[in-house]
Motif scaffolding. Sequence first.
Motif, PDB file in Angstrom:
ATOM      1  N   THR A 174     -24.839  34.104  -8.532  1.00  0.00           N
ATOM      2  CA  THR A 174     -24.084  34.968  -7.545  1.00  0.00           C
ATOM      3  C   THR A 174     -24.872  35.337  -6.316  1.00  0.00           C
ATOM      4  O   THR A 174     -26.271  35.299  -6.451  1.00  0.00           O
ATOM      5  N   ASN A 175     -24.024  35.903  -5.476  1.00  0.00           N
ATOM      6  CA  ASN A 175     -24.994  36.363  -4.217  1.00  0.00           C
ATOM      7  C   ASN A 175     -25.586  37.560  -4.547  1.00  0.00           C
ATOM      8  O   ASN A 175     -26.555  37.862  -3.895  1.00  0.00           O
ATOM      9  N   LEU A 176     -25.477  38.191  -5.840  1.00  0.00           N
ATOM     10  CA  LEU A 176     -26.163  39.411  -5.979  1.00  0.00           C
ATOM     11  C   LEU A 176     -27.426  38.951  -6.855  1.00  0.00           C
ATOM     12  O   LEU A 176     -28.424  39.687  -6.805  1.00  0.00           O
ATOM     13  N   ALA A 177     -27.311  37.678  -7.542  1.00  0.00           N
ATOM     14  CA  ALA A 177     -28.344  37.242  -8.264  1.00  0.00           C
ATOM     15  C   ALA A 177     -28.428  35.840  -8.288  1.00  0.00           C
ATOM     16  O   ALA A 177     -28.167  35.074  -9.013  1.00  0.00           O
ATOM     17  N   PRO A 178     -28.983  35.318  -7.203  1.00  0.00           N
ATOM     18  CA  PRO A 178     -28.942  34.121  -6.593  1.00  0.00           C
ATOM     19  C   PRO A 178     -30.169  33.172  -7.478  1.00  0.00           C
ATOM     20  O   PRO A 178     -31.072  33.923  -8.209  1.00  0.00           O
ATOM     21  N   ARG A 179     -29.784  32.129  -7.761  1.00  0.00           N
ATOM     22  CA  ARG A 179     -30.804  30.911  -8.143  1.00  0.00           C
ATOM     23  C   ARG A 179     -31.769  30.616  -7.026  1.00  0.00           C
ATOM     24  O   ARG A 179     -31.278  29.809  -6.036  1.00  0.00           O
ATOM     25  N   LEU A 180     -33.101  30.673  -7.344  1.00  0.00           N
ATOM     26  CA  LEU A 180     -34.034  30.565  -6.195  1.00  0.00           C
ATOM     27  C   LEU A 180     -35.211  29.612  -6.791  1.00  0.00           C
ATOM     28  O   LEU A 180     -35.637  29.446  -8.122  1.00  0.00           O
ATOM     29  N   ARG A 181     -35.515  28.523  -5.956  1.00  0.00           N
ATOM     30  CA  ARG A 181     -36.507  27.684  -6.359  1.00  0.00           C
ATOM     31  C   ARG A 181     -37.289  27.321  -5.148  1.00  0.00           C
ATOM     32  O   ARG A 181     -36.748  27.247  -3.975  1.00  0.00           O
ATOM     33  N   GLY A 182     -38.575  27.079  -5.167  1.00  0.00           N
ATOM     34  CA  GLY A 182     -39.257  27.036  -3.885  1.00  0.00           C
ATOM     35  C   GLY A 182     -40.849  26.803  -4.080  1.00  0.00           C
ATOM     36  O   GLY A 182     -41.467  27.174  -5.155  1.00  0.00           O
ATOM     37  N   GLY A 183     -41.548  26.478  -2.910  1.00  0.00           N
ATOM     38  CA  GLY A 183     -42.991  26.358  -3.072  1.00  0.00           C
ATOM     39  C   GLY A 183     -43.538  26.131  -1.614  1.00  0.00           C
ATOM     40  O   GLY A 183     -42.841  25.891  -0.642  1.00  0.00           O
ATOM     41  N   ASN A 184     -44.809  26.158  -1.508  1.00  0.00           N
ATOM     42  CA  ASN A 184     -45.415  25.917  -0.134  1.00  0.00           C
ATOM     43  C   ASN A 184     -46.922  25.648  -0.462  1.00  0.00           C
ATOM     44  O   ASN A 184     -47.659  25.735  -1.417  1.00  0.00           O
ATOM     45  N   ALA A 234     -37.564  25.418   0.027  1.00  0.00           N
ATOM     46  CA  ALA A 234     -36.862  26.597  -0.587  1.00  0.00           C
ATOM     47  C   ALA A 234     -35.377  26.188  -0.799  1.00  0.00           C
ATOM     48  O   ALA A 234     -34.645  25.608  -0.103  1.00  0.00           O
ATOM     49  N   GLN A 235     -34.987  26.553  -1.948  1.00  0.00           N
ATOM     50  CA  GLN A 235     -33.525  26.361  -2.542  1.00  0.00           C
ATOM     51  C   GLN A 235     -32.886  27.645  -2.881  1.00  0.00           C
ATOM     52  O   GLN A 235     -33.557  28.563  -3.451  1.00  0.00           O
ATOM     53  N   ARG A 236     -31.861  27.839  -2.355  1.00  0.00           N
ATOM     54  CA  ARG A 236     -30.998  29.034  -2.625  1.00  0.00           C
ATOM     55  C   ARG A 236     -29.556  28.863  -3.100  1.00  0.00           C
ATOM     56  O   ARG A 236     -28.910  28.426  -2.069  1.00  0.00           O
ATOM     57  N   ASP A 237     -29.055  29.200  -4.080  1.00  0.00           N
ATOM     58  CA  ASP A 237     -27.821  29.109  -4.624  1.00  0.00           C
ATOM     59  C   ASP A 237     -27.186  30.208  -5.002  1.00  0.00           C
ATOM     60  O   ASP A 237     -27.436  31.006  -5.959  1.00  0.00           O
ATOM     61  N   GLU A 238     -26.147  30.780  -4.290  1.00  0.00           N
ATOM     62  CA  GLU A 238     -25.283  31.912  -4.613  1.00  0.00           C
ATOM     63  C   GLU A 238     -23.948  31.728  -5.020  1.00  0.00           C
ATOM     64  O   GLU A 238     -23.022  32.664  -5.324  1.00  0.00           O
ATOM     65  N   THR A 239     -23.643  30.451  -5.322  1.00  0.00           N
ATOM     66  CA  THR A 239     -22.324  29.976  -5.594  1.00  0.00           C
ATOM     67  C   THR A 239     -21.125  29.950  -4.824  1.00  0.00           C
ATOM     68  O   THR A 239     -20.777  28.984  -4.266  1.00  0.00           O
ATOM     69  N   THR A 240     -21.014  31.170  -4.387  1.00  0.00           N
ATOM     70  CA  THR A 240     -19.781  31.452  -3.645  1.00  0.00           C
ATOM     71  C   THR A 240     -19.891  31.820  -2.196  1.00  0.00           C
ATOM     72  O   THR A 240     -19.054  31.730  -1.298  1.00  0.00           O
ATOM     73  N   GLY A 278     -36.453  31.642  -9.779  1.00  0.00           N
ATOM     74  CA  GLY A 278     -35.834  32.945 -10.340  1.00  0.00           C
ATOM     75  C   GLY A 278     -34.341  32.610 -10.157  1.00  0.00           C
ATOM     76  O   GLY A 278     -33.825  31.737  -9.930  1.00  0.00           O
ATOM     77  N   GLY A 279     -33.862  33.443 -11.190  1.00  0.00           N
ATOM     78  CA  GLY A 279     -32.370  33.468 -11.421  1.00  0.00           C
ATOM     79  C   GLY A 279     -31.931  32.321 -12.378  1.00  0.00           C
ATOM     80  O   GLY A 279     -32.776  31.257 -12.719  1.00  0.00           O
ATOM     81  N   LEU A 295     -23.610  31.432  -0.180  1.00  0.00           N
ATOM     82  CA  LEU A 295     -25.008  30.396   0.244  1.00  0.00           C
ATOM     83  C   LEU A 295     -25.164  29.276  -0.781  1.00  0.00           C
ATOM     84  O   LEU A 295     -25.429  29.651  -1.852  1.00  0.00           O
ATOM     85  N   ARG A 296     -25.242  28.155  -0.121  1.00  0.00           N
ATOM     86  CA  ARG A 296     -26.067  26.982  -1.096  1.00  0.00           C
ATOM     87  C   ARG A 296     -26.949  26.430  -0.256  1.00  0.00           C
ATOM     88  O   ARG A 296     -26.448  25.442   0.390  1.00  0.00           O
ATOM     89  N   ASN A 297     -27.984  26.706   0.056  1.00  0.00           N
ATOM     90  CA  ASN A 297     -28.991  26.278   1.003  1.00  0.00           C
ATOM     91  C   ASN A 297     -30.225  25.520   0.502  1.00  0.00           C
ATOM     92  O   ASN A 297     -30.868  25.992  -0.347  1.00  0.00           O
ATOM     93  N   ASN A 298     -30.566  24.658   1.259  1.00  0.00           N
ATOM     94  CA  ASN A 298     -31.734  23.765   1.122  1.00  0.00           C
ATOM     95  C   ASN A 298     -32.397  23.558   2.222  1.00  0.00           C
ATOM     96  O   ASN A 298     -32.143  22.977   3.103  1.00  0.00           O
ATOM     97  N   ALA A 299     -33.932  24.257   2.414  1.00  0.00           N
ATOM     98  CA  ALA A 299     -34.432  24.096   3.582  1.00  0.00           C
ATOM     99  C   ALA A 299     -36.018  23.474   3.044  1.00  0.00           C
ATOM    100  O   ALA A 299     -36.528  23.913   2.137  1.00  0.00           O
ATOM    101  N   LYS A 300     -36.334  22.653   4.290  1.00  0.00           N
ATOM    102  CA  LYS A 300     -37.712  22.316   4.180  1.00  0.00           C
ATOM    103  C   LYS A 300     -38.311  22.623   5.681  1.00  0.00           C
ATOM    104  O   LYS A 300     -37.707  21.980   6.673  1.00  0.00           O
TER     105      LYS A 300
END
Length: 684
Positions: free
Chosen positions: A316-326, A350-356, A310-311, A358-363
């Motif tokens: 942005t924090n209002l429209a983050p870039r999302l990538r993930g799977g399970n 899960a990857q979450r990028d809000e630019t300013t 998604g995204g 959070l920029r998080n990568n979790a496994k």
Amino acid sequence: MLEKQQAAKTHALAGALAFHCLARLAGGRFASIAALELSLKICAMSNCMQHAPAKIFRLAKVLPLLGIALAAPLANAADSLRIDSLADLSLEQLGEVQVTSVSGRAEPLHNAASSVFVITSEDIRRSAATSLPEALRLAPNLQVARVSSGSYAISARGFNNDIANKLLVLIDGRSVYSTLFSGVFWDANAVMLEDIERIEVISGPAGTLWGANAVNGVINVITRDAAATQGTLVSVARSSGSGRAAVRWGGTLGESGHVRLYGLRNDRDNTRLGNGVERGDADTRHQVGFRADWKEGVSQLTVQGDAYRGGDDPSTNLAPRLRGGNLLSRWSSRFADGSPYKLQAYYDVAQRDETTVLRNNAKNLDLQFTHEPRMPAGQQLLWGLGYRRARDANEATVLVRFDPAERMLSWAHLFAQHQMELSERWKLTLGAKAERNSYTGVELLPSARLAYQHSPQNMSWFAASRAVRAPSRIDRDFYFPGKAPFLIAGGPNFQSETASVIELGHRGQLDPGVSYSVTAFRQYYKGLRAGIPGQLPTTVENQIEGPGQGLEAWAQWQASASWRLSAGYSGLGKHLRFSSGATDAISIPNLGNDPREQWSLRSSLNLTPRTEFDLLVRHVGALPSPLVPAYTAVDARLAWKASPALELSVLAQNLFDRRHVEFSAAGVASQIERRLLFKAVCQF
């Protein structure tokens, strides 16, 4: 333009399947060939969307609805609609619906000694919900507030905000809470609503079974077995600025297996501030997934998975870039002595990028085993163990830094729960879990429940529990802003938050037409999160304590064979303070912004054998800090079964309210506007 191209492809695929539905309903080789040819043309056209004018793009959006609508006159000879629902069950039979979240084993709802509400597949179908958070509004023991286009604040028994951390959420046994803050990113966890069998919503602690973070409740989303979703389903719901499209196919795998595949697309337009300015939070999300089930005798194997995105950039924090799977696998069977056991493993990224921000990568890797050994008559024992390992990595941004940037975290647990019949009417359940986490070591989570069965349909119960919310990365490793000098400099001494809880409840049935549930509770919290007043940079500490108490109640009345009414109420009071006697203006409000009360009324009416009218009225009291005015929202659904295989409906959200705020301060809050959608569902 890329987003439009992707959207067109999705709608084209839905359109192709809709026209295939037309062919199947019409019958005959000629119709099938014609529909296939038209479908191929639609798909071919979608590859050229980047060069197509806006009119063609709008045509791609409506093609699925057009195809389904054209199918209606030809559907009279089709097979009956295959929706396995609870529509025809009486309230007494609904009390026999099996739930698993309370005791860890299947038991009738009316025997569950807990404040548990079940959202059935039929409830969801007959609602105006187009997403999982919207469906959760049907539970009277949850607080659900929409924060922005795709973001929600959801909690039970208070402490609600957009990083709420005292509610555990599971999807088919897979925990979806983030190791970053012990809460749920609702914009990253979508479910195809048509696949849901039921949602079990427990308000109150459930740590003995589900572990730390199940402090104020558990949401357990349970989807249908693949055998119950055979054939093809196309579902499209559109409004002027947003919508949802879903496609599902189910088939067989040999003699004992079944499988389903699905694709899902959700898109929402920008929300607006009170002055009419758009917030820039438009949200589009794509998801695909599968589930396969094999049954052989007493054994069953389930393998399922999802992938989403998604995204787009810039995020942005209002429209983050999302990538993930399970990917999840679950094996259940019985030992030689006949005792049942279950082994489950899952892995998710899960990857979450809000630019300013959070920029998080979790496994995460999670392993669980449970066993119910044979016991003497009148006794049941469930025990289990589990291990979870996570890698959480964060890239520093302008506003946020995590130090260290990357951590390897692990959890391990062992639990046992013993249920015994003290007499014909009295039943006692004792349980305890020992859970070790990377931050505080071993935490103990005991519970005791005593139930008295007045009659087969009436039960009173009492429970005492200790719940724990273990530290997360935002408690220990969070720095603000992203570079020194810092205003917040981590929380190296932060320990677990705890809650000691007592509950008294009754669930019963006045007659075959009226059922109800009432629960009173008191929860005393210790060590809640706050900064040290007057200290700069401040650190995150266990500073706040105090009680919370309230009442939850709901009832259903089968007014007639074609009309069912439901009502729900929850009231909450909190009296929090600094343990040290200190005061400040923001720490306690930051823990959650909760209404003192909320209520709901729901009506499900069959106007004719083919026409349904559903209404949901929700009232939410004012939020204290920041102040959000009370509001009353009305959602409605009018549906017509055009044929056994086709359902058309009009959905309305906030029907009599042009716009209102549900969360955040007025100057920066999204205005949640009235929304009208046209929906079509075709199965064959």
